[in-house]
Design an enzyme around this catalytic site. Structure first.
Site, PDB file in Angstrom:
ATOM      1  N   LYS A 291       1.926   4.437   7.356  1.00 41.03           N
ATOM      2  CA  LYS A 291       1.062   5.248   6.511  1.00 41.03           C
ATOM      3  C   LYS A 291       1.440   6.729   6.615  1.00 41.03           C
ATOM      4  CE  LYS A 291      -1.915   2.102   5.066  1.00 41.03           C
ATOM      5  NZ  LYS A 291      -1.058   0.990   5.414  1.00 41.03           N
TER       6      LYS A 291
ATOM      7  N   SER B 174       0.807  -1.222   0.000  1.00 46.70           N
ATOM      8  CA  SER B 174       0.000   0.000   0.000  1.00 46.70           C
ATOM      9  C   SER B 174       0.839   1.270   0.000  1.00 46.70           C
ATOM     10  CB  SER B 174      -0.936   0.025   1.215  1.00 46.70           C
ATOM     11  OG  SER B 174      -0.237   0.382   2.378  1.00 46.70           O
TER      12      SER B 174
END
Length: 219
Positions: free
Chosen positions: A177, A139
């Site tokens: 993230k 991701s």
């Protein structure tokens, strides 16, 4: 002839490729050039492609290749060398930092599964206390972070918008993230269009560190 911003961008991309072998993300390019949006980065990259300075590599997320080296100002002439012999400092110092298992760059998975030591070039680390986590998932590929990479993390408990952090969710799962505040919520953004942002109440998220660098193995 390049504009000032075009010249700044091609130099920034070339320096990052020389340093790490990985293209900077659009977010990093936007911040480095102090642009208001990523659309400005897209326009500059397209202009550099048209002028033959840059090429986007196919089938690789935001991978760039510098085709033509930009002209740079000549460095100032150094002072005459001293007759005294100077022994340079070694540039290959290695330090060992704790390796705390795997961390998700996708769906959060459990981190801190154990602790071994990972040798790391000292030049990749700055000041402060550091640890490493092995990246699992895809991701964050558009930020140049790939499955199997080692994320080098500077331990800290606060983060600014746009920084890549290790976030511990509900004191049980950790993920890598982009950190952002969205009203009263915390938003954790991936760098892959196939994944959606994750939103949490501030009490659910605890920042454990900020990304300081990436170490990659080539088998």
């Amino acid at each position: 002839m390049l504009t000032r911003k075009q010249h700044e961008l091609i130099c920034f991309i070339e320096d990052r490729l020389n340093d790490s072998g990985v293209s900077p993300s659009f977010e990093e390019m936007k911040e480095a050039l102090d642009l208001k949006s990523k659309s400005g980065v897209h326009r500059l990259i397209s202009a550099l492609e048209e002028r033959g300075y840059l090429r986007r590599l196919p089938n690789r997320a935001r991978a760039l290749e510098v085709l033509k080296t930009p002209e740079r100002p000549e460095p100032k002439k150094a002072a005459p060398p001293s007759t005294r012999r100077v022994v340079p400092e070694p540039a290959n110092d290695v330090v060992e930092i704790p390796l705390h298992g795997r961390i998700a760059a996708g769906v959060p998975i459990e981190a801190f599964e154990g602790s071994t030591m990972l040798p790391v070039p000292a030049a990749l680390l700055g000041s402060g206390e550091h640890f490493a986590l092995e990246v699992a998932g895809d991701s964050m590929v558009e930020a140049g972070i790939l499955d199997g990479d080692f994320a080098l993390i500077r331990r800290q408990e606060i983060a600014r918008d746009g920084e890549i952090v290790v976030a511990l969710i509900e004191e049980s799962e950790a993920t890598l993230k982009f950190f952002r505040r969205e009203g009263a919520m915390i938003r954790l953004d991936p760098a892959n269009r196939a994944y959606d942002p994750q939103r949490y109440a501030p009490a659910q998220v605890r920042v454990q560190g900020k990304l300081a660098g990436i170490l990659r193995r080539y088998d």
